[in-house]
Design a protein around this motif. Structure first.
Motif, PDB file in Angstrom:
ATOM      1  N   LYS A  57       7.150   0.864   9.666  1.00  0.00           N
ATOM      2  CA  LYS A  57       5.905   1.259  10.109  1.00  0.00           C
ATOM      3  C   LYS A  57       5.350   2.451   9.597  1.00  0.00           C
ATOM      4  N   MET A  58       4.360   2.469   8.610  1.00  0.00           N
ATOM      5  CA  MET A  58       3.950   3.778   8.259  1.00  0.00           C
ATOM      6  C   MET A  58       2.637   3.725   8.242  1.00  0.00           C
ATOM      7  N   PRO A  59       1.837   4.776   8.236  1.00  0.00           N
ATOM      8  CA  PRO A  59       0.256   4.832   8.015  1.00  0.00           C
ATOM      9  C   PRO A  59       0.075   4.541   6.443  1.00  0.00           C
ATOM     10  N   GLY A  60      -1.107   3.586   6.467  1.00  0.00           N
ATOM     11  CA  GLY A  60      -1.778   3.462   5.215  1.00  0.00           C
ATOM     12  C   GLY A  60      -0.946   2.349   4.316  1.00  0.00           C
ATOM     13  N   LYS A  61       0.313   2.322   4.443  1.00  0.00           N
ATOM     14  CA  LYS A  61       1.049   1.258   3.725  1.00  0.00           C
ATOM     15  C   LYS A  61       2.406   1.080   4.310  1.00  0.00           C
ATOM     16  N   THR A  62       2.788  -0.094   4.876  1.00  0.00           N
ATOM     17  CA  THR A  62       3.879  -0.230   5.364  1.00  0.00           C
ATOM     18  C   THR A  62       5.246  -0.242   4.340  1.00  0.00           C
ATOM     19  N   GLY A  63       6.158  -0.166   5.211  1.00  0.00           N
ATOM     20  CA  GLY A  63       7.615   0.086   4.269  1.00  0.00           C
ATOM     21  C   GLY A  63       7.610  -1.356   3.264  1.00  0.00           C
ATOM     22  N   LEU A  64       7.388  -2.517   3.726  1.00  0.00           N
ATOM     23  CA  LEU A  64       7.450  -3.597   3.117  1.00  0.00           C
ATOM     24  C   LEU A  64       6.310  -3.833   2.227  1.00  0.00           C
ATOM     25  N   GLU A  65       5.105  -3.299   2.533  1.00  0.00           N
ATOM     26  CA  GLU A  65       4.002  -3.116   1.274  1.00  0.00           C
ATOM     27  C   GLU A  65       4.292  -2.170   0.189  1.00  0.00           C
ATOM     28  N   ALA A  66       5.024  -1.184   0.451  1.00  0.00           N
ATOM     29  CA  ALA A  66       5.416   0.005  -0.438  1.00  0.00           C
ATOM     30  C   ALA A  66       6.468  -0.594  -1.472  1.00  0.00           C
ATOM     31  N   ALA A  67       7.473  -1.537  -0.768  1.00  0.00           N
ATOM     32  CA  ALA A  67       8.643  -1.963  -1.463  1.00  0.00           C
ATOM     33  C   ALA A  67       8.124  -3.197  -2.338  1.00  0.00           C
ATOM     34  N   GLN A  68       6.815  -3.905  -2.162  1.00  0.00           N
ATOM     35  CA  GLN A  68       6.289  -5.026  -2.852  1.00  0.00           C
ATOM     36  C   GLN A  68       5.385  -4.331  -4.061  1.00  0.00           C
ATOM     37  N   GLU A  69       4.785  -3.025  -3.812  1.00  0.00           N
ATOM     38  CA  GLU A  69       3.926  -2.489  -4.674  1.00  0.00           C
ATOM     39  C   GLU A  69       5.038  -1.749  -5.887  1.00  0.00           C
ATOM     40  N   LEU A  70       6.047  -1.323  -5.313  1.00  0.00           N
ATOM     41  CA  LEU A  70       7.175  -0.808  -6.148  1.00  0.00           C
ATOM     42  C   LEU A  70       7.736  -1.734  -7.166  1.00  0.00           C
ATOM     43  N   ALA A  71       8.022  -2.763  -6.524  1.00  0.00           N
ATOM     44  CA  ALA A  71       8.663  -4.089  -7.367  1.00  0.00           C
ATOM     45  C   ALA A  71       7.547  -4.555  -8.256  1.00  0.00           C
TER      46      ALA A  71
END
Length: 268
Positions: A57-71
């Motif tokens: 849980k992070m502001p702006g982009k969750t950890g899962l969303e960040a991992a998905q964007e990185l992938a």
């Protein structure tokens, strides 16, 4: 030297995790921490760490969303650095952690416990030493993210019938849009765009929340910000850059398909 990036919006927790890692893994080089999910993506793409600790849980982009964007954004050309090993840092309870266990994603609970973190460190060291040439880390992570990206449902709750009508405000009236008429949903900064043959509308319901209310056989998520009506898809094809895109029936726009969801269009 093995490098790691911590993405955590609470500085005290980030510092505590960094101190624990320094004790348990003296040979690990810690990069400057990322304060949110967007910074995590930017710094990981720039610095290419071997390991990435992502707060859920992070502001702006969750950890899962960040991992998905990185992938989606990670380079996969020959000679590119391997995708980082992911560890999610979470305060979720045991029930919610079932999803991580099923996807074989490693995680540590807040507050971080050295005994549990030691097991994670040992697992990471082992994985770094035995990375398979036949299956890249990126391919493994894509498989995991497909599981984690699925709409979360509580098996103890009563099943909810799929959404039938979208209520969207247009000026001073509320437009009633049959879900079957929707061609696709596209997430923006604050709204989700609802596109049908009759026009476009905006709604405030987050895409992930909306996805959980849709019929999964009728609507497919094809990108972290796009959900499309399967019946509206005419074809899927790759462009000159190698990106997969779908063409809709009777429409000019092409919708990008991310790596996470490209498996939906493999030949049967």
């Amino acid at each position: 030297m093995t490098t790691a990036l911590i993405a955590e919006d609470e500085p005290v927790l980030a510092a505590a995790l960094a101190q624990s890692l320094s004790r348990l893994w003296p040979g690990l080089a810690l990069l400057p921490a990322a304060a949110n999910g967007m910074a995590a993506v930017e710094l990981a793409l720039r610095d290419r760490p071997d390991v990435l600790f992502l707060d859920i849980k992070m502001p702006g982009k969750t950890g899962l969303e960040a991992a998905q964007e990185l992938a989606e954004e990670w380079p996969d050309a020959p000679g590119s650095p391997p995708f980082p090993l992911l560890v999610f840092v979470t305060a979720y309870d045991d029930y919610a952690l079932q999803a991580f266990d099923q996807a074989a994603v490693d995680y540590v609970l807040k507050p971080v416990n050295d005994a549990r973190l030691q097991k994670t460190v040992e697992r990471l060291q082992r994985r770094l030493g035995e990375r398979s040439a036949s299956e890249s880390e990126l391919e493994r992570v894509l498989t995991q993210l497909r599981t984690l990206a699925a709409p979360a449902g509580d098996a103890r709750a009563m099943p909810v019938p799929p959404l039938q009508v979208i209520r969207a405000a247009v000026g001073n009236q509320v437009r009633m849009i049959p879900v079957a008429d929707v061609l696709y949903f596209e997430a923006g900064d604050k709204y989700v765009r609802v596109v049908s043959a009759d026009g476009e509308s905006l709604i405030r319901t987050p895409l992930r929340e909306l996805l959980a209310q849709l019929d999964g056989q009728q609507f497919w998520q094809i990108h972290r910000g796009t959900v499309v009506n399967v019946a509206a898809i005419a074809a899927a094809q790759r462009d000159e850059s190698g990106k997969l895109r779908v063409r809709l029936r009777g429409r000019e726009e092409m919708l990008v398909v991310s790596r996470v969801f490209a498996h939906l269009f493999r030949q049967m």
